[in-house]
Design a protein around this motif. Structure first.
Motif, short mmCIF file in Angstrom:
data_model
loop_
_atom_site.label_atom_id
_atom_site.label_comp_id
_atom_site.label_asym_id
_atom_site.label_seq_id
_atom_site.Cartn_x
_atom_site.Cartn_y
_atom_site.Cartn_z
N ASN A 213 0.93 -1.14 0.04
CA ASN A 213 -0.04 -0.09 0.11
C ASN A 213 1.08 1.22 0.11
O ASN A 213 1.39 1.46 1.22
CB ASN A 213 -0.91 -0.07 1.22
CG ASN A 213 -1.72 1.15 1.36
OD1 ASN A 213 -1.70 2.26 0.44
ND2 ASN A 213 -2.99 1.15 2.00
N GLN A 214 1.28 1.59 -1.13
CA GLN A 214 2.34 2.71 -1.37
C GLN A 214 1.68 3.96 -0.61
O GLN A 214 2.40 4.84 -0.03
CB GLN A 214 2.61 3.02 -2.90
CG GLN A 214 3.32 1.90 -3.57
CD GLN A 214 3.54 2.05 -4.94
OE1 GLN A 214 3.04 3.28 -5.55
NE2 GLN A 214 4.15 1.48 -5.68
N LYS A 215 0.46 4.52 -0.54
CA LYS A 215 -0.02 5.57 -0.09
C LYS A 215 0.36 5.52 1.58
O LYS A 215 0.65 6.55 2.12
CB LYS A 215 -1.55 5.69 -0.25
CG LYS A 215 -2.34 6.97 0.30
CD LYS A 215 -3.71 6.72 0.13
CE LYS A 215 -4.47 7.95 0.95
NZ LYS A 215 -6.09 7.97 0.70
N ALA A 216 0.19 4.31 2.31
CA ALA A 216 0.36 4.31 3.54
C ALA A 216 1.80 3.73 3.90
O ALA A 216 2.09 3.66 5.17
CB ALA A 216 -0.72 3.36 4.37
N HIS A 217 2.43 3.60 3.09
CA HIS A 217 3.95 3.17 3.01
C HIS A 217 3.88 1.72 4.03
O HIS A 217 4.65 1.77 4.94
CB HIS A 217 4.75 4.16 3.77
CG HIS A 217 4.81 5.56 2.96
ND1 HIS A 217 5.56 5.66 1.95
CD2 HIS A 217 4.24 6.59 3.30
CE1 HIS A 217 5.19 6.97 1.23
NE2 HIS A 217 4.57 7.43 2.34
N VAL A 218 3.23 0.98 3.48
CA VAL A 218 2.93 -0.23 4.53
C VAL A 218 3.30 -1.54 3.46
O VAL A 218 2.58 -1.56 2.33
CB VAL A 218 1.59 -0.56 4.63
CG1 VAL A 218 1.30 -1.97 5.44
CG2 VAL A 218 1.16 0.72 6.02
N ALA B 105 -11.55 2.33 6.66
CA ALA B 105 -11.31 2.76 5.47
C ALA B 105 -9.71 2.67 5.26
O ALA B 105 -9.37 2.23 3.87
CB ALA B 105 -11.47 4.24 5.26
N ASP B 106 -8.77 2.52 6.18
CA ASP B 106 -7.30 2.18 6.01
C ASP B 106 -7.27 0.85 5.42
O ASP B 106 -6.33 0.48 4.70
CB ASP B 106 -6.83 2.87 7.05
CG ASP B 106 -6.77 4.21 7.48
OD1 ASP B 106 -6.48 5.02 6.72
OD2 ASP B 106 -7.26 4.73 8.58
N PHE B 107 -7.81 -0.10 6.42
CA PHE B 107 -7.74 -1.49 6.17
C PHE B 107 -8.39 -1.81 4.72
O PHE B 107 -8.06 -2.91 4.06
CB PHE B 107 -8.63 -2.15 7.09
CG PHE B 107 -7.92 -1.98 8.62
CD1 PHE B 107 -6.54 -2.12 8.64
CD2 PHE B 107 -8.72 -1.66 9.57
CE1 PHE B 107 -5.97 -1.60 10.09
CE2 PHE B 107 -8.25 -1.37 10.89
CZ PHE B 107 -6.83 -1.31 11.00
N ALA C 195 -7.75 -3.37 -0.89
CA ALA C 195 -7.85 -3.06 -2.43
C ALA C 195 -6.25 -3.17 -2.99
O ALA C 195 -6.30 -3.27 -4.25
CB ALA C 195 -8.05 -1.38 -2.25
N CYS C 196 -5.50 -2.76 -2.33
CA CYS C 196 -4.32 -3.10 -2.88
C CYS C 196 -3.86 -4.39 -3.28
O CYS C 196 -3.24 -5.07 -4.11
CB CYS C 196 -3.10 -2.39 -2.04
SG CYS C 196 -3.19 -0.84 -1.85
N SER D 295 -16.43 -10.52 9.82
CA SER D 295 -16.61 -9.46 10.73
C SER D 295 -16.40 -8.22 9.96
O SER D 295 -16.93 -7.75 9.22
CB SER D 295 -15.76 -9.85 11.98
OG SER D 295 -16.12 -8.74 13.01
N GLU D 296 -15.26 -7.26 10.58
CA GLU D 296 -14.84 -6.17 9.92
C GLU D 296 -14.69 -6.24 8.61
O GLU D 296 -14.94 -5.50 7.68
CB GLU D 296 -14.04 -5.22 10.78
CG GLU D 296 -13.85 -3.81 10.15
CD GLU D 296 -12.44 -3.40 10.97
OE1 GLU D 296 -12.31 -2.10 10.70
OE2 GLU D 296 -11.60 -4.10 11.65
#
Length: 288
Positions: free
Chosen positions: A141-146, A223-225, A230-231, A251-252
């Motif tokens: 996830n490049q946006k979050a650098h994860v 939304a973050d997860f 999505a990535c 669940s979530e």
């Protein structure tokens, strides 16, 4: 000379006593009325000079519980866990620590024997040989650098020229590993095994900051997860190995499946105990 010999024998006796004393892993079955629980203690007499210990309750997935040692000698032990209002005292004799387990003012006998704790009985968990291929992968996830690390499971009899459907698995709330492990159960691993035998590939991954994935969950929302998932979907699509790419959420994760499905990012979705909204008029909800 005789005194020296006797002194030497005494030293050897003490040394042998400590060598055969209370050290390493000791376990026993606590019979507390209508409930039986395996209790496991790990003793390290040499730690910090005064000894150290931890406690496990495998059936409750409570591992490494900090223990305060009041006494740890070659043949005796006394300890407590203040957070649990629990204490245990025992004495070693003929390879068995005979003692008393106390909690909330109630006392139960508890015998401990040296040995590793047994593994939980999980007959549904797949064992080798699996009969299908798995691959350790990462996506970003490049946006979050994860960087998210996971296991890609191919179906039985998979070949590179054979396009198959694939599903990415999204865990429920809280920090979860790729198997969504709880109480030594690994539901996502079991599901991946079943899907592989039905001709469906799957990708399950460690949440942010869990296992081999980077980042942390502080301040994160669904939304973050969903961005992470999505990535993963994008990575699966770009691989060119699959004909349909879907999402399975628990669940979530089920909520996230609906979120991404509504955005058209998945070809299909499966929600396991995911939250939803019923628009049936009888429930007082209005259709939009």
């Amino acid at each position: 000379m005789k005194r020296i010999a006797l002194l030497g024998l005494a030293v050897m006796t003490v040394a042998m006593s400590y060598a055969q004393g209370i050290s390493g892993t000791w376990k026993g079955m606590l019979n507390a009325g209508n409930q039986k629980l395996e209790i496991v203690f790990h003793f390290d007499p040499s730690k910090d000079g005064g000894g150290a210990a931890t406690m496990d309750v495998p059936a409750q997935s409570a591992m490494g519980i900090p223990v305060r040692l009041n006494l740890l000698s070659a043949d005796s032990v006394s300890l407590d866990v203040l957070a649990l209002l629990m204490e245990y005292t025992g004495k070693l004799n003929n390879g068995v620590i005979t003692g008393t387990f106390r909690q909330f003012g109630v006392a139960f006998p508890l015998e401990l024997k040296a040995g590793d704790a047994g593994k939980p009985n999980r007959p549904q968990e797949p064992e080798s040989p699996l009969g299908y291929k798995t691959e350790e992968v990462t996506f970003t996830n490049q946006k979050a650098h994860v960087s998210l690390a996971g296991t890609l499971t191919y179906p039985v009899n998979y070949t590179p020229d054979k396009k198959v459907p694939v599903v990415i698995m999204v865990t429920g709330s809280g920090a979860q590993n790729r198997d969504e492990e709880v109480f030594a159960h690994k539901p996502f691993r079991v599901i991946a095994d079943y899907l592989a035998k039905q001709g469906i590939a799957s990708l399950r991954y460690d949440d942010r900051g869990v296992g081999q994935s980077t980042g942390n969950q502080a301040g994160c929302t669904s939304a973050d997860f969903a961005e992470d998932a999505a990535c993963g979907l994008s990575w699966l699509k770009s691989s060119g190995k699959f004909n349909q790419v879907g999402i399975l959420g628990h669940s979530e994760g089920g909520l996230i499946a609906f979120m991404l499905g509504a955005e058209g990012k998945a070809d299909f979705l499966v929600s396991m105990a995911g939250s939803g909204k019923n628009y049936h008029p009888g429930y007082g909800c209005q259709r939009k």
